[in-house]
Design a protein around this motif. Structure first.
Motif, PDB file in Angstrom:
ATOM      1  N   ASP A 243       0.788  -0.832  -0.130  1.00 41.88           N
ATOM      2  CA  ASP A 243      -0.043   0.370  -0.019  1.00 41.88           C
ATOM      3  C   ASP A 243       1.149   1.276  -0.015  1.00 41.88           C
ATOM      4  O   ASP A 243       2.407   0.922   0.697  1.00 41.88           O
ATOM      5  CB  ASP A 243      -0.924   0.212   1.433  1.00 41.88           C
ATOM      6  CG  ASP A 243       0.083   0.193   2.467  1.00 41.88           C
ATOM      7  OD1 ASP A 243      -0.026   1.192   2.926  1.00 41.88           O
ATOM      8  OD2 ASP A 243      -0.625  -0.874   3.009  1.00 41.88           O
TER       9      ASP A 243
ATOM     10  N   ARG B 281     -11.507   3.375  -8.933  1.00 42.53           N
ATOM     11  CA  ARG B 281     -10.999   4.099  -7.098  1.00 42.53           C
ATOM     12  C   ARG B 281     -11.700   2.663  -6.068  1.00 42.53           C
ATOM     13  O   ARG B 281     -10.610   3.238  -5.325  1.00 42.53           O
ATOM     14  CB  ARG B 281     -11.967   5.695  -7.317  1.00 42.53           C
ATOM     15  CG  ARG B 281     -11.499   6.308  -7.803  1.00 42.53           C
ATOM     16  CD  ARG B 281     -11.575   7.744  -7.300  1.00 42.53           C
ATOM     17  NE  ARG B 281     -12.952   7.954  -6.797  1.00 42.53           N
ATOM     18  CZ  ARG B 281     -13.381   9.100  -6.427  1.00 42.53           C
ATOM     19  NH1 ARG B 281     -12.716  10.093  -7.524  1.00 42.53           N
ATOM     20  NH2 ARG B 281     -14.567   9.452  -5.641  1.00 42.53           N
ATOM     21  N   GLY B 282     -12.670   2.296  -6.143  1.00 42.38           N
ATOM     22  CA  GLY B 282     -12.889   0.890  -5.289  1.00 42.38           C
ATOM     23  C   GLY B 282     -14.041   1.786  -3.610  1.00 42.38           C
ATOM     24  O   GLY B 282     -13.847   1.523  -3.257  1.00 42.38           O
TER      25      GLY B 282
ATOM     26  N   PHE C 251      -2.308  -1.176 -10.894  1.00 43.62           N
ATOM     27  CA  PHE C 251      -3.040  -0.985  -9.106  1.00 43.62           C
ATOM     28  C   PHE C 251      -3.563  -3.121  -9.146  1.00 43.62           C
ATOM     29  O   PHE C 251      -3.926  -3.594  -9.794  1.00 43.62           O
ATOM     30  CB  PHE C 251      -4.106  -0.413  -9.520  1.00 43.62           C
ATOM     31  CG  PHE C 251      -3.624   0.947  -9.401  1.00 43.62           C
ATOM     32  CD1 PHE C 251      -3.798   1.126  -8.673  1.00 43.62           C
ATOM     33  CD2 PHE C 251      -3.028   1.543 -10.322  1.00 43.62           C
ATOM     34  CE1 PHE C 251      -3.360   3.529  -8.014  1.00 43.62           C
ATOM     35  CE2 PHE C 251      -3.164   3.261 -10.002  1.00 43.62           C
ATOM     36  CZ  PHE C 251      -3.189   3.799  -9.531  1.00 43.62           C
ATOM     37  N   GLU C 252      -2.869  -3.112  -8.147  1.00 45.98           N
ATOM     38  CA  GLU C 252      -3.729  -5.292  -7.754  1.00 45.98           C
ATOM     39  C   GLU C 252      -4.454  -5.131  -5.819  1.00 45.98           C
ATOM     40  O   GLU C 252      -3.992  -5.253  -4.461  1.00 45.98           O
ATOM     41  CB  GLU C 252      -3.081  -5.982  -7.307  1.00 45.98           C
ATOM     42  CG  GLU C 252      -2.570  -5.999  -9.418  1.00 45.98           C
ATOM     43  CD  GLU C 252      -1.335  -7.158  -9.080  1.00 45.98           C
ATOM     44  OE1 GLU C 252      -0.863  -7.958  -7.937  1.00 45.98           O
ATOM     45  OE2 GLU C 252      -0.648  -7.086 -10.107  1.00 45.98           O
ATOM     46  N   PRO C 253      -5.853  -4.205  -5.756  1.00 45.88           N
ATOM     47  CA  PRO C 253      -5.962  -4.003  -4.917  1.00 45.88           C
ATOM     48  C   PRO C 253      -6.551  -5.283  -3.269  1.00 45.88           C
ATOM     49  O   PRO C 253      -6.962  -6.061  -4.427  1.00 45.88           O
ATOM     50  CB  PRO C 253      -7.257  -3.040  -4.652  1.00 45.88           C
ATOM     51  CG  PRO C 253      -7.240  -2.612  -5.870  1.00 45.88           C
ATOM     52  CD  PRO C 253      -6.725  -3.339  -6.838  1.00 45.88           C
TER      53      PRO C 253
ATOM     54  N   GLU D  68     -10.777  -6.754  -3.163  1.00 47.00           N
ATOM     55  CA  GLU D  68     -11.188  -5.877  -3.882  1.00 47.00           C
ATOM     56  C   GLU D  68     -11.943  -7.213  -4.191  1.00 47.00           C
ATOM     57  O   GLU D  68     -11.978  -8.141  -4.160  1.00 47.00           O
ATOM     58  CB  GLU D  68     -10.554  -5.385  -5.210  1.00 47.00           C
ATOM     59  CG  GLU D  68     -11.895  -4.908  -6.422  1.00 47.00           C
ATOM     60  CD  GLU D  68     -10.815  -4.957  -7.151  1.00 47.00           C
ATOM     61  OE1 GLU D  68     -11.107  -3.522  -8.077  1.00 47.00           O
ATOM     62  OE2 GLU D  68     -10.153  -5.956  -8.040  1.00 47.00           O
TER      63      GLU D  68
ATOM     64  N   THR E  17      -1.423  -1.802  -3.436  1.00 50.14           N
ATOM     65  CA  THR E  17      -2.263  -2.729  -2.897  1.00 50.14           C
ATOM     66  C   THR E  17      -3.845  -2.293  -2.512  1.00 50.14           C
ATOM     67  O   THR E  17      -4.288  -3.091  -1.976  1.00 50.14           O
ATOM     68  CB  THR E  17      -2.150  -3.753  -1.606  1.00 50.14           C
ATOM     69  OG1 THR E  17      -1.320  -3.047  -1.144  1.00 50.14           O
ATOM     70  CG2 THR E  17      -1.049  -4.874  -2.893  1.00 50.14           C
ATOM     71  N   ASP E  18      -3.583  -0.864  -1.962  1.00 49.27           N
ATOM     72  CA  ASP E  18      -4.368  -0.482  -2.193  1.00 49.27           C
ATOM     73  C   ASP E  18      -5.736  -0.649  -1.875  1.00 49.27           C
ATOM     74  O   ASP E  18      -6.569  -0.197  -3.039  1.00 49.27           O
ATOM     75  CB  ASP E  18      -4.771   1.507  -1.770  1.00 49.27           C
ATOM     76  CG  ASP E  18      -2.557   1.531  -0.888  1.00 49.27           C
ATOM     77  OD1 ASP E  18      -3.436   2.464   0.014  1.00 49.27           O
ATOM     78  OD2 ASP E  18      -2.165   1.716  -1.775  1.00 49.27           O
ATOM     79  N   LEU E  19      -7.131  -0.155  -1.049  1.00 49.30           N
ATOM     80  CA  LEU E  19      -8.643  -0.099  -1.764  1.00 49.30           C
ATOM     81  C   LEU E  19      -9.283   0.362  -0.611  1.00 49.30           C
ATOM     82  O   LEU E  19      -9.166   0.310   0.690  1.00 49.30           O
ATOM     83  CB  LEU E  19      -9.003  -1.713  -1.429  1.00 49.30           C
ATOM     84  CG  LEU E  19     -10.598  -1.811  -2.102  1.00 49.30           C
ATOM     85  CD1 LEU E  19     -10.755  -1.623  -3.674  1.00 49.30           C
ATOM     86  CD2 LEU E  19     -11.198  -3.003  -1.355  1.00 49.30           C
ATOM     87  N   PRO E  20      -9.287   2.137  -1.005  1.00 50.75           N
ATOM     88  CA  PRO E  20      -9.753   2.538  -2.514  1.00 50.75           C
ATOM     89  C   PRO E  20      -8.801   2.986  -3.168  1.00 50.75           C
ATOM     90  O   PRO E  20      -7.191   3.108  -1.997  1.00 50.75           O
ATOM     91  CB  PRO E  20     -10.481   3.169  -2.344  1.00 50.75           C
ATOM     92  CG  PRO E  20     -10.326   3.627  -0.853  1.00 50.75           C
ATOM     93  CD  PRO E  20     -10.273   2.977   0.275  1.00 50.75           C
ATOM     94  N   ARG E  21      -8.335   3.183  -4.219  1.00 49.00           N
ATOM     95  CA  ARG E  21      -7.165   3.629  -4.726  1.00 49.00           C
ATOM     96  C   ARG E  21      -6.926   4.584  -4.280  1.00 49.00           C
ATOM     97  O   ARG E  21      -7.955   5.798  -4.094  1.00 49.00           O
ATOM     98  CB  ARG E  21      -7.096   3.717  -6.861  1.00 49.00           C
ATOM     99  CG  ARG E  21      -6.116   3.849  -7.158  1.00 49.00           C
ATOM    100  CD  ARG E  21      -6.964   4.011  -8.827  1.00 49.00           C
ATOM    101  NE  ARG E  21      -7.532   2.754  -9.338  1.00 49.00           N
ATOM    102  CZ  ARG E  21      -7.427   2.180 -10.512  1.00 49.00           C
ATOM    103  NH1 ARG E  21      -6.669   2.803 -11.462  1.00 49.00           N
ATOM    104  NH2 ARG E  21      -7.416   0.754 -10.744  1.00 49.00           N
TER     105      ARG E  21
END
Length: 387
Positions: free
Chosen positions: A274, A353-354, A321-323, A326, A297-301
Motif C-alpha cells: 500500500d 477507485r474502489g 493497481f492490485e487492490p 477487492e 494494493t490499496d483499496l480504495p485506490r
C-alpha cells in the motif's frame, strides 16, 4: 583467439519514455575498455544494433561512433542484422567497411560465405547469419516449411557445406529464438504461423554459437549462448545480470567462456504494497535512485499516487493497481444493459477507485453527460424504454 560476444544494443530505444542513448553510449565506452583490457581479437554483435528499421539520427550517430572506435581498436568486428534492424540500412556500404576490419553481414545471399580470421593455431571461419525471415526466403531457398527452424536448417546446411572444405575452427552468429531459453517482455515476437522456436541441435558441431534476440543471458550448451542485451529494456529484466561473453578458442575449439558484467547506469526495482507502506518503509530508501515499477494494493485506490510516489522515488515510471480484498462480482460488461449512461459512469468511477463517487462528482458527471446531448432528457428516456 579471444572473442567478445554481445548483441541486442537496440540503439535509440527508450525505457517507458525515458531516453537511453546516454546509457547506451556508456556501454560502448565499456565495450572498448574490455577490448583493450582483455586483449580481445574479435567482437561479435549478434543483431539488433538498432531498435527500429528507421533509426533516429542520434542512434545512427552513436552506431557510427561505436564502429569507428572498434575499427581503430585492436579487434576485428563481425556484425549481423536482427529483426529490429533494416538489413538494407545497416548493411549499406558493408563491402567498403570490410576494409576497415568491420564485417557487417545483412544479406541472406552471403550465408555460407564466412569471414576468415587467423591466429597462431590457424584459421577461424566466422559465419554471420542475419535475421532470416521464413516468408521472404521460402521460395528462393525452397524451404521445406514456413518456420524459423526451416530457414535456419537451410542456413546451417550452407554453413556446413563451406566448413566441409576447410580445416578451420568455426563460429556462427545467429539472431533467433532457440529452445531452452526464456524470453523477457522487451523482445518483439518473431513467430511465423505460430512457430518461432529453433532446436539447439540446429547448431551441432560448431565450436561457438553467438546468439542474439533474447535479452537475458543464457547458456544453452557450452558451445551455444545468448549474451543478452547490455541494458535492461523492461521491468521483467530487473533481476538480469547484463554484459558480454568473453570466449577463448584454442587449437581444438572452445577453451573457455567467462561473462563480463556491464555497468548498470540505473537499477530497476519492482515494489509492491500500500502507498503508505512504500512511502514510510525505511528499507526501501536504497531504491531512491532506481527506476521504479510500483504495484499498489490499496483499496480504495489512492489519489495522486504517481505524484506522491515520485516525492520519494523520483524515477517512478509505472504504477499498477492490485487492490487487496477487492470484491469479486460481475464484470463491467455484464452491468451495462438497460442502464443509464450516468449510472454506467458512476460504476466506472467506483471500479476505478474502489469507492463510489461523491454527490458532487455524481452531479458533475450528470451535467457533463447532459451537455453532450441535444435532449437533456435522453438519459431518462433511455432508462424508461429499456425498463
Amino acid at each position: 583467439m579471444r572473442l567478445l560476444h554481445t548483441s541486442d544494443w537496440h540503439l535509440g530505444r527508450s525505457f517507458h519514455r525515458e531516453g537511453m542513448l546516454a546509457h547506451q553510449a556508456a556501454f560502448v565506452d565499456h565495450l572498448l575498455e574490455v577490448v583493450e583490457r582483455e586483449r580481445v581479437d574479435v567482437v561479435l554483435v549478434a543483431g539488433d544494433v538498432y531498435d527500429r528499421a528507421l533509426p533516429h539520427v542520434d542512434a545512427v550517430r552513436l552506431a557510427d561512433d561505436a564502429f569507428a572506435r572498434l575499427a581503430a581498436s585492436r579487434a576485428r568486428v563481425v556484425v549481423t542484422s536482427g529483426n529490429h534492424d533494416s538489413a538494407l540500412r545497416l548493411g549499406f556500404g558493408s563491402r567498403l567497411i570490410d576494409a576497415a576490419g568491420v564485417h557487417i553481414r545483412t544479406d541472406p545471399a552471403t550465408v555460407g560465405t564466412p569471414v576468415l580470421l587467423d591466429d597462431e593455431h590457424g584459421q577461424v571461419a566466422v559465419h554471420a547469419l542475419p535475421y532470416l525471415d521464413p516468408d521472404a526466403l521460402r521460395e528462393p531457398w525452397q524451404l521445406a516449411g514456413r518456420s524459423h527452424e526451416a530457414a535456419l536448417v537451410e542456413a546451417m546446411r550452407r554453413v556446413r557445406a563451406d566448413l566441409s572444405g576447410r580445416r578451420s575452427r568455426s563460429v556462427v552468429l545467429a539472431h533467433a529464438f532457440v529452445a531452452g531459453a526464456q524470453p523477457s517482455e522487451s523482445e518483439r515476437d518473431i513467430s511465423v504461423g505460430g512457430v518461432s522456436m529453433v532446436p539447439t541441435s540446429t547448431f551441432d558441431g560448431i565450436d561457438y554459437v553467438a546468439l542474439g534476440h533474447l535479452h537475458g543471458r543464457h547458456t544453452l550448451t557450452q558451445h551455444v549462448r545468448y549474451s543478452g542485451s547490455p541494458l535492461a529494456y523492461s521491468f521483467s529484466e530487473a533481476d538480469h545480470v547484463k554484459g558480454s561473453w568473453l570466449v577463448d578458442l584454442d587449437a581444438r575449439g572452445l577453451a573457455a567462456a567467462e561473462f563480463v558484467e556491464a555497468p548498470v547506469p540505473r537499477r530497476l526495482a519492482r515494489l509492491r504494497g500500500d502507498i503508505d507502506e512504500l512511502l514510510s518503509d525505511a528499507s526501501l530508501a536504497r531504491h531512491a535512485d532506481d527506476w521504479v515499477h510500483a504495484t499498489l494494493t490499496d483499496l480504495p485506490r489512492p489519489l495522486r499516487a504517481m505524484e506522491r510516489l515520485r516525492g520519494r522515488f523520483p524515477h517512478t515510471l509505472v504504477i499498477g493497481f492490485e487492490p487487496l480484498g477487492e470484491p469479486v462480482g460481475d464484470t463491467p460488461q455484464t452491468r451495462v444493459h438497460g442502464r443509464s449512461d450516468h449510472a454506467i459512469a458512476l460504476d466506472f468511477v467506483a471500479d476505478l477507485r474502489g469507492v463510489p463517487a461523491t454527490a458532487a462528482e455524481s452531479a458533475l458527471l450528470l451535467a457533463a453527460h447532459d451537455a453532450c446531448h441535444d435532449d437533456p432528457d435522453a438519459d431518462v428516456l433511455h432508462v424508461t424504454r429499456a425498463g
